[in-house]
Enzyme design. Structure first.
Site, PDB file in Angstrom:
ATOM      1  N   LYS A   1       0.868  -1.187   0.000  1.00  0.00           N
ATOM      2  CA  LYS A   1       0.000   0.000   0.000  1.00  0.00           C
ATOM      3  C   LYS A   1       0.898   1.227   0.000  1.00  0.00           C
ATOM      4  O   LYS A   1       2.050   1.161   0.448  1.00  0.00           O
ATOM      5  CB  LYS A   1      -0.891   0.012   1.256  1.00  0.00           C
ATOM      6  CG  LYS A   1      -2.125   0.867   1.122  1.00  0.00           C
ATOM      7  CD  LYS A   1      -3.256   0.170   0.381  1.00  0.00           C
ATOM      8  CE  LYS A   1      -4.409   1.105   0.120  1.00  0.00           C
ATOM      9  NZ  LYS A   1      -5.570   0.393  -0.422  1.00  0.00           N
TER      10      LYS A   1
ATOM     11  N   ASP B   1      -7.029   4.364  -4.517  1.00  0.00           N
ATOM     12  CA  ASP B   1      -7.706   4.188  -3.225  1.00  0.00           C
ATOM     13  C   ASP B   1      -8.326   5.554  -2.948  1.00  0.00           C
ATOM     14  O   ASP B   1      -8.549   6.341  -3.889  1.00  0.00           O
ATOM     15  CB  ASP B   1      -6.703   3.769  -2.135  1.00  0.00           C
ATOM     16  CG  ASP B   1      -7.381   3.361  -0.820  1.00  0.00           C
ATOM     17  OD1 ASP B   1      -7.971   2.267  -0.758  1.00  0.00           O
ATOM     18  OD2 ASP B   1      -7.364   4.146   0.156  1.00  0.00           O
TER      19      ASP B   1
HETATM   20  P1  NDP Z   1     -12.977   7.717  -2.751  1.00  0.00           P
HETATM   21  O1  NDP Z   1     -11.942   8.735  -2.460  1.00  0.00           O
HETATM   22  O2  NDP Z   1     -13.462   7.563  -4.137  1.00  0.00           O
HETATM   23  O3  NDP Z   1     -14.254   7.954  -1.826  1.00  0.00           O
HETATM   24  C1  NDP Z   1     -14.176   7.973  -0.435  1.00  0.00           C
HETATM   25  C2  NDP Z   1     -15.475   8.562   0.079  1.00  0.00           C
HETATM   26  O4  NDP Z   1     -15.538   8.425   1.489  1.00  0.00           O
HETATM   27  C3  NDP Z   1     -15.606  10.035  -0.244  1.00  0.00           C
HETATM   28  O5  NDP Z   1     -16.949  10.333  -0.496  1.00  0.00           O
HETATM   29  C4  NDP Z   1     -15.137  10.683   1.061  1.00  0.00           C
HETATM   30  O6  NDP Z   1     -15.636  11.991   1.278  1.00  0.00           O
HETATM   31  C5  NDP Z   1     -15.712   9.730   2.074  1.00  0.00           C
HETATM   32  N1  NDP Z   1     -14.990   9.833   3.340  1.00  0.00           N
HETATM   33  C6  NDP Z   1     -13.655   9.796   3.533  1.00  0.00           C
HETATM   34  N2  NDP Z   1     -13.364   9.957   4.825  1.00  0.00           N
HETATM   35  C7  NDP Z   1     -14.567  10.107   5.457  1.00  0.00           C
HETATM   36  C8  NDP Z   1     -14.947  10.301   6.798  1.00  0.00           C
HETATM   37  N3  NDP Z   1     -14.017  10.384   7.758  1.00  0.00           N
HETATM   38  N4  NDP Z   1     -16.263  10.403   7.094  1.00  0.00           N
HETATM   39  C9  NDP Z   1     -17.191  10.314   6.127  1.00  0.00           C
HETATM   40  N5  NDP Z   1     -16.899  10.136   4.829  1.00  0.00           N
HETATM   41  C10 NDP Z   1     -15.604  10.024   4.506  1.00  0.00           C
HETATM   42  O7  NDP Z   1     -12.402   6.335  -2.183  1.00  0.00           O
HETATM   43  P2  NDP Z   1     -12.886   4.850  -2.496  1.00  0.00           P
HETATM   44  O8  NDP Z   1     -14.348   4.834  -2.716  1.00  0.00           O
HETATM   45  O9  NDP Z   1     -11.980   4.291  -3.516  1.00  0.00           O
HETATM   46  O10 NDP Z   1     -12.509   4.111  -1.116  1.00  0.00           O
HETATM   47  C11 NDP Z   1     -13.425   4.018  -0.028  1.00  0.00           C
HETATM   48  C12 NDP Z   1     -12.988   2.904   0.903  1.00  0.00           C
HETATM   49  O11 NDP Z   1     -12.942   1.664   0.186  1.00  0.00           O
HETATM   50  C13 NDP Z   1     -11.595   3.064   1.518  1.00  0.00           C
HETATM   51  O12 NDP Z   1     -11.591   2.492   2.806  1.00  0.00           O
HETATM   52  C14 NDP Z   1     -10.724   2.229   0.592  1.00  0.00           C
HETATM   53  O13 NDP Z   1      -9.532   1.811   1.230  1.00  0.00           O
HETATM   54  C15 NDP Z   1     -11.661   1.070   0.323  1.00  0.00           C
HETATM   55  N6  NDP Z   1     -11.364   0.286  -0.863  1.00  0.00           N
HETATM   56  C16 NDP Z   1     -11.326   0.869  -2.108  1.00  0.00           C
HETATM   57  C17 NDP Z   1     -11.076   0.097  -3.214  1.00  0.00           C
HETATM   58  C18 NDP Z   1     -11.135   0.659  -4.590  1.00  0.00           C
HETATM   59  O14 NDP Z   1     -11.073  -0.121  -5.550  1.00  0.00           O
HETATM   60  N7  NDP Z   1     -11.287   1.961  -4.782  1.00  0.00           N
HETATM   61  C19 NDP Z   1     -10.754  -1.342  -3.095  1.00  0.00           C
HETATM   62  C20 NDP Z   1     -10.915  -1.868  -1.757  1.00  0.00           C
HETATM   63  C21 NDP Z   1     -11.178  -1.059  -0.701  1.00  0.00           C
HETATM   64  P3  NDP Z   1     -14.890  13.287   0.685  1.00  0.00           P
HETATM   65  O15 NDP Z   1     -15.361  13.393  -0.714  1.00  0.00           O
HETATM   66  O16 NDP Z   1     -15.339  14.385   1.571  1.00  0.00           O
HETATM   67  O17 NDP Z   1     -13.418  13.015   0.808  1.00  0.00           O
END
Ligand code: NDP
Length: 451
Positions: free
Chosen positions: A125, A165
């Site tokens: 990572k 991510d």
């Molecule tokens: P993105 O950056 O596309 O989206 C993350 C979302 O979560 C955004 O809407 C963000 O809001 C919100 N967010 C972040 N921190 C907080 C918080 N503290 N409270 C509330 N909302 C929050 O990321 P992903 O969708 O890619 O990833 C989301 C999760 O999934 C992570 O844990 C990641 O590690 C996991 N994951 C992702 C994979 C992938 O293929 N993308 C694969 C496996 C796991 P804002 O817009 O305000 O930042």
């Protein structure tokens, strides 16, 4: 003390300021206790202590210039945790909260997740404390180029293959890959999540959100249930959340929530296909806040709260929960409220979104609980499929990739279910996922001798 307790104690003592890493190690190690008796060869080879130490940790300076000509500096990380079963593989996270402990927790989880996918991928990572929010495209590009100016020397299509991510989506992967190609003068499968015009795979953007929904459907099927007519809470509004909404809709469920780091929206009528398209445009193109949803559609907005706080405080009933935002978003109080309000299934799209206390609530109440390393493995599995297509210089159809993704999610579910049952813990997907992933990696480490 037991081997397991010794390892946990040593990790805490060696790196006292990495609480997220401690949490991930503790969760995995405690569920590995039954393997200590069954596999004395793992104990003899000290696999338990070796597996919590990264193969290599790289920390680097990332200087870049903003639109006003100011010189900025961020910190870059790549933790190459374990390559026993394949090249290092795992995403890059750009978020101000990023530090070494968070990258180590994510890299550690990635080892077991990747092993579960059935594909040959090790765990890694990386990322930076850079915040892409509020930055211009030019600033994001210059940052990505500066980040790759160091990272390129540590990665390669058979060495280490990063992906996206939080904060690293299609735009960032384009800038990172473009710069790698420029300075290395090679067009190769060194990153996944690439655009379709330059080596990406169909379904990769959708894969994590689709995969978590497929995994939840498999868990529900063990109790003769499905998504039809179910009320579903989803958190986040990014890549994983967006495609989880789409797949839940296709499976007949109704999604009532989304959030970002500023607020939560609740739409009791359901976030249907048209509304989901609006969210994709809002988040991926206009890069706006989820609160803007309430200007467009009848819904309620709760500032400064995440989905799980709102569900608890407002007493909202949901059948299924798919946390898809970030780590530790569901605490024990929120978990208890979810169960009290009728939730029968939690499948984690995010990495480690439930605290250990929350997991205990789900397990004590015997609801279906799918941990992230199994439930969200569809993303990295499809990255593995992107690597295969790049190596073969082929492009599979949407249907082909989706079919393979479904087969992989089914097989992950089955192996977790069967291993848990074999160890006398039927229905405990945490034990199943950790033991299945660990055993595969440990056997490979054993075969290599002391390296
Ligand atoms: P993105 O950056 O596309 O989206 C993350 C979302 O979560 C955004 O809407 C963000 O809001 C919100 N967010 C972040 N921190 C907080 C918080 N503290 N409270 C509330 N909302 C929050 O990321 P992903 O969708 O890619 O990833 C989301 C999760 O999934 C992570 O844990 C990641 O590690 C996991 N994951 C992702 C994979 C992938 O293929 N993308 C694969 C496996 C796991 P804002 O817009 O305000 O930042």
């Amino acid at each position: 003390m037991s081997v397991i307790k010794d390892v946990i104690a040593k990790v805490k003592q060696t790196d006292p300021y990495q609480p997220e890493f401690h949490q991930a190690v503790e969760e995995v190690m405690e569920s590995l206790e039954p393997t200590v008796k069954k596999h004395p060869e793992f104990v003899k080879a000290n696999i338990y202590e070796r597996i919590v130490e990264p193969e290599r940790t790289i920390i680097f300076r990332v200087p870049w210039v903003d639109d006003k000509g100011n010189i900025k500096v961020n910190r870059g990380f790549r933790v190459q945790f374990n390559n026993a079963i394949g090249p290092f593989k795992g995403g890059l996270r750009f978020h101000p909260s990023v530090n070494l402990g968070i990258i180590k927790f994510l890299g550690f989880e990635q080892i077991f997740k990747n092993a579960l996918t059935t594909l040959p991928m090790g765990g890694a990572k990386g990322g930076s404390d850079f915040d892409p929010k509020g930055k211009s495209d030019g600033e994001v590009m210059r940052f990505c180029q500066a980040f790759m100016r160091e990272l390129f020397r540590h990665i390669g299509s058979d060495v280490d293959v990063p992906a996206g991510d939080i904060g690293v989506g299609g735009r960032e992967i384009g800038f990172l890959y473009g710069y790698y190609k420029k300075i290395c003068n090679e067009h190769t499968g060194v990153l996944t999540g690439k655009g379709m015009s330059y080596g990406g795979s169909l379904i990769r953007p959708e894969a994590t959100g689709y995969g978590v929904t497929y995994f939840a459907a498999e868990m529900l099927a063990t109790r003769n249930l499905n998504f039809k007519g179910k009320k579903v809470a989803i958190s986040g509004a990014g890549n994983v959340a967006q495609y989880a909404v789409e797949k839940v809709n296709q499976m007949g469920g109704k999604v009532i929530s989304l959030c970002d780091s500023s607020s939560t929206i609740i739409d009791e009528a359901g976030i249907d296909g048209k509304k989901c398209d609006y969210v994709l445009d809002l988040k991926n193109v206009r890069r706006g806040r989820i609160s803007e949803y309430t200007n467009e559609y009848k819904s309620l907005c709760y500032e400064g709260k995440n989905v799980w706080d709102v569900i608890r405080e407002q007493g909202i009933k949901v059948d299924i929960a798919l946390p898809c935002a970030t780590q530790n978003e569901i605490n024990d109080k929120n978990a208890a409220a979810l169960v009290k309000n009728g939730c029968i299934c939690v499948a984690e799209g995010a990495n480690m979104p439930s605290t250990p206390e929350a997991i205990k609530v789900f397990q004590d109440k015997k609801i279906l609980y799918g941990p992230g390393k199994a439930a969200n493995a569809g993303g990295v599995a499809t990255s593995g499929l992107e690597m295969s297509q790049n190596s073969m210089r082929l492009l599979w159809t949407r249907e082909e990739v989706d079919k393979r993704l479904q087969i992989i999610m089914k097989s992950i579910h089955q192996v977790c279910y069967e291993i848990a049952e074999a160890y006398g813990k039927k229905g405990d997907y945490v034990t199943g996922a950790n033991i299945a992933g660990f055993t595969k990696v440990a056997e490979s480490m054993l075969a290599y001798g002391v390296v």
